[in-house]
Design an enzyme around this catalytic site. Structure first.
Site, short mmCIF file in Angstrom:
data_model
loop_
_atom_site.label_atom_id
_atom_site.label_comp_id
_atom_site.label_asym_id
_atom_site.label_seq_id
_atom_site.Cartn_x
_atom_site.Cartn_y
_atom_site.Cartn_z
N GLU A 42 0.83 -1.20 0.00
CA GLU A 42 0.00 0.00 0.00
C GLU A 42 0.86 1.25 0.00
O GLU A 42 2.04 1.20 0.33
CB GLU A 42 -0.94 0.02 1.22
CG GLU A 42 -0.32 -0.43 2.53
CD GLU A 42 0.78 0.44 3.06
OE1 GLU A 42 0.68 1.68 2.94
OE2 GLU A 42 1.76 -0.10 3.61
N GLU A 102 4.43 -0.57 1.90
CA GLU A 102 4.65 -0.72 0.46
C GLU A 102 4.55 -2.17 -0.01
O GLU A 102 4.55 -2.44 -1.20
CB GLU A 102 6.03 -0.18 0.03
CG GLU A 102 6.27 1.28 0.33
CD GLU A 102 7.67 1.74 -0.09
OE1 GLU A 102 8.40 0.97 -0.76
OE2 GLU A 102 8.05 2.87 0.27
#
Length: 359
Positions: free
Chosen positions: A183, A326
């Site tokens: 994300e 991430e």
């Protein structure tokens, strides 16, 4: 009518989710117990091999084709000063990932995993990226509203974002054996803390961490913002979609949908850190059997992360003090899946190797 159709699509996916296959779990366990080593000498890797056999219904679980799906979304709550970084960093980091300059690029490359970036709800239209390989536009809206003042999104948008995640899983599935969740969204640890508070029943002060590295004074303010969001919105802990709509984020809903989609396809999904686990907890609240397809990559330094994993009765593979997000932890953990399969498929049993067993 549109909402009923959307809910029907979501429900049809949920109806395809079943527990792991017990016969394959038993077969894998039986073989692993006979390998040329002391019983269960490779510990959690052997547990993982059993899980993979049960998930994929195979004694040679396919795990070679790996993809990290990085969901991007902006959060209105950044206006409250809950992050060390400005809101525009979401856009900048999406471009950095697409330019192969981020932490996830390094770790995904090392793991042999591809990366797909999905715009679920960022402010930027990403016009220049629309036709780029590895980028998918699924924008529901240009960022959530400020959850300290009211709901993050409408219930219809909550359904749409989960369904968009399911669509991504279905779209990528022909080329993917294992999904990883990632994300990018400044402010998303605040939303994740609120989700964790609702669905675990723990207090905001227990769950809320420093996120991007804020000071103690800022952390105290962030905790107050999370508490205010809960008081203003009163999300219903019995209704995952209500929780997502009231205090969630578009990328968090996308992650929930990706996990539901992967589970319906009987494919493992490696869940990264705090925000990704908030998405997993939303998916779990919609269908508890989804936990049978989740592999928790690690436990981050965010205090609420472990509580969410405990709620799903899942244990992380690693604890390396990670807090980047991430999808970096998921990428790192993907090496373990190939190791587990190698143990199951390449190590000989005592009978196969002609080695004397335990007397």
């Amino acid at each position: 009518m549109a909402q009923q159709e959307q809910l029907g699509y979501l429900e049809s996916t949920i109806r395809k989710i079943y527990p792991q296959d017990l016969s394959f779990r038993n077969e894998a366990t039986g073989r692993l117990q006979q390998l040329t080593m002391p019983r269960w000498a490779l510990g959690r890797l052997m547990d993982l091999a059993v899980d993979l056999a049960g998930m994929t219904r195979s004694m040679q679980p396919p795990v070679a084709r790996k993809t990290i799906v990085v969901m991007a979304g902006d959060h209105g709550v950044t206006a409250e000063g809950v992050s060390a970084y400005p809101a525009e960093v979401t856009t900048q980091m999406v471009h950095n990932i697409m330019d192969r300059g981020a932490g996830i690029n390094a770790l995904a490359g090392q793991a042999g995993a591809g990366i797909v970036v999905v715009d679920m709800g960022a402010k930027d239209p990403f016009t220049s990226l629309r036709d780029s390989p590895g980028f998918i536009a699924k924008k529901i809206a240009p960022g959530t509203a400020n959850i300290s003042q009211g709901p993050a999104m409408s219930r219809t948008h909550a359904v749409m974002t989960v369904e968009a995640g399911i669509e991504i899983a279905n779209q990528l599935a022909p080329e993917v054996d294992v999904f990883g969740t990632g994300e990018m969204g400044i402010g998303n640890t605040t939303s994740s803390s609120a989700i964790a508070a609702v669905l675990t029943g723990k207090a905001a002060a227990e769950l809320t961490g420093s996120g991007t590295g804020i000071s103690q004074e800022q952390l105290d303010h962030k905790i107050a913002v999370v508490q205010q969001a809960l008081e203003v919105n009163k999300p219903d802990k019995r209704d995952g979609l209500d929780v997502l709509a009231k205090v969630g984020g578009y990328e968090i809903g996308g992650i929930a949908g990706l996990i539901l989609g992967a589970a319906a396809l009987q494919k493992p999904v490696v869940v990264d850190g705090f925000i990704a686990t908030a998405g997993a907890l939303i998916a779990y609240s919609l269908e508890p059997f989804v936990r049978d397809y989740i592999i928790c990559a690690h436990q981050s330094v965010e205090p609420g992360h472990g509580f969410m994993q405990e709620k799903m009765q899942l244990e992380p593979l690693f604890d390396l003090q990670l807090r980047l997000g991430e999808g970096t932890g998921a990428a790192f953990a993907m090496n373990s899946l190939e190791a587990a399969v190698a143990i199951l498929t390449e190590v000989k049993t005592f009978a196969e190797a002609g080695v004397s067993g335990k007397s």
